[in-house]
Write a protein that holds these residues in place. Structure first.
Motif, PDB file in Angstrom:
ATOM      1  N   ALA A   1       0.822  -1.213   0.000  1.00 53.97           N
ATOM      2  CA  ALA A   1       0.000   0.000   0.000  1.00 53.97           C
ATOM      3  C   ALA A   1       0.854   1.260   0.000  1.00 53.97           C
ATOM      4  N   LEU A   2       2.087   1.156   0.466  1.00 53.90           N
ATOM      5  CA  LEU A   2       2.983   2.305   0.498  1.00 53.90           C
ATOM      6  C   LEU A   2       3.800   2.450  -0.787  1.00 53.90           C
ATOM      7  N   SER A   3       3.561   1.616  -1.768  1.00 58.05           N
ATOM      8  CA  SER A   3       4.416   1.572  -2.960  1.00 58.05           C
ATOM      9  C   SER A   3       4.463   2.886  -3.736  1.00 58.05           C
ATOM     10  N   SER A   4       3.434   3.712  -3.647  1.00 55.33           N
ATOM     11  CA  SER A   4       3.454   4.996  -4.360  1.00 55.33           C
ATOM     12  C   SER A   4       3.898   6.146  -3.467  1.00 55.33           C
ATOM     13  N   SER A   5       4.364   5.832  -2.281  1.00 48.65           N
ATOM     14  CA  SER A   5       4.736   6.856  -1.298  1.00 48.65           C
ATOM     15  C   SER A   5       6.207   7.240  -1.428  1.00 48.65           C
ATOM     16  N   HIS A   6       6.574   7.796  -2.556  1.00 41.62           N
ATOM     17  CA  HIS A   6       7.973   8.118  -2.820  1.00 41.62           C
ATOM     18  C   HIS A   6       8.483   9.297  -1.994  1.00 41.62           C
ATOM     19  N   LYS A   7       7.593  10.028  -1.331  1.00 44.49           N
ATOM     20  CA  LYS A   7       7.995  11.122  -0.442  1.00 44.49           C
ATOM     21  C   LYS A   7       8.183  10.654   0.996  1.00 44.49           C
ATOM     22  N   LEU A   8       7.888   9.401   1.250  1.00 46.35           N
ATOM     23  CA  LEU A   8       7.963   8.847   2.610  1.00 46.35           C
ATOM     24  C   LEU A   8       9.393   8.937   3.135  1.00 46.35           C
ATOM     25  N   HIS A   9       9.555   9.593   4.291  1.00 45.25           N
ATOM     26  CA  HIS A   9      10.887   9.692   4.884  1.00 45.25           C
ATOM     27  C   HIS A   9      10.964   9.043   6.263  1.00 45.25           C
ATOM     28  N   THR A  10       9.820   8.823   6.914  1.00 44.24           N
ATOM     29  CA  THR A  10       9.824   8.203   8.240  1.00 44.24           C
ATOM     30  C   THR A  10       8.809   7.066   8.265  1.00 44.24           C
ATOM     31  N   LEU A  11       9.287   5.881   8.601  1.00 46.04           N
ATOM     32  CA  LEU A  11       8.422   4.711   8.684  1.00 46.04           C
ATOM     33  C   LEU A  11       8.709   3.984   9.988  1.00 46.04           C
ATOM     34  N   SER A  12       7.677   3.866  10.816  1.00 47.09           N
ATOM     35  CA  SER A  12       7.825   3.176  12.091  1.00 47.09           C
ATOM     36  C   SER A  12       6.909   1.959  12.125  1.00 47.09           C
TER      37      SER A  12
END
Length: 191
Positions: free
Chosen positions: A103-114
């Motif tokens: 589901a996060l595959s299009s989240s190219h701006k994602l910088h923090t994942l917990s």
């Protein structure tokens, strides 16, 4: 006797039975698609597809589902087009295993994942986020189902600065050296 017929409209009935409600105004006149002076050269096709409306999830920048213990991979996959996502907090989501992180595959701006204390999280989860190269902080604290294979996928996170692998059953002895390059914080504590 002559039979008389009276004609009553729906508006009259509504107005009579609802004393305080006046009849609705007439519908607005619609503008014709074509002027009556010049007929269209060809009829409009019936297969016109309306422009897609943006998904409401495309505007989410922070996703905080911490403690959603019943959130499964299937439920997470319902969130599509998270293209504006920068922070995702999925700590203590005990039913996420791995596939749901697609589901996060299009989240190219994602910088923090917990993903701390997602106890059932597998190596598949890390593989599914390994293409998100803007991740700078990744917490896998307490994800005891992860193995050394996850380290190979973490190697692709070239912007990674903070990595928490505490209480995980991984060994950095076999880890590619490139994982450690650029890290400002590495937590490997165990209890």
């Amino acid at each position: 006797t002559a039979a008389t017929t009276t004609s009553t409209s729906l508006n009259d009935i509504m107005y009579d039975t609802m004393e305080c409600v006046p009849p609705p105004p007439p519908p607005p006149q619609s503008t014709p698609l074509f002027s009556s002076h010049s007929p269209p050269s060809s009829p409009l096709p019936y297969n016109i597809i309306p422009a897609p409306t943006p998904s409401i999830t495309s505007q989410i920048t922070t996703l905080d589902l911490r403690g959603s213990q019943r959130l499964t991979d299937r439920g997470l996959l319902q969130l599509n087009n998270l293209s504006a996502l920068t922070i995702a907090k999925l700590d203590n989501c005990h039913s996420i295993i791995g596939r749901g992180l697609i589901a996060l595959s299009s989240s190219h701006k994602l910088h923090t994942l917990s993903l701390a204390n997602c106890r059932r999280l597998t190596d598949e989860a890390v593989v599914n986020i390994s293409h998100l190269t803007n991740i700078t902080a990744l917490s896998l604290d307490g994800c005891r189902c992860l193995t050394d294979a996850s380290l190979e996928s973490i190697r692709n996170l070239i912007q990674l600065q903070q990595l928490d692998l505490s209480q995980c059953d991984v060994s950095l002895k076999k880890a590619p050296v490139s994982i450690l390059e650029g890290l400002e914080m590495l937590n490997l504590t165990t209890t």
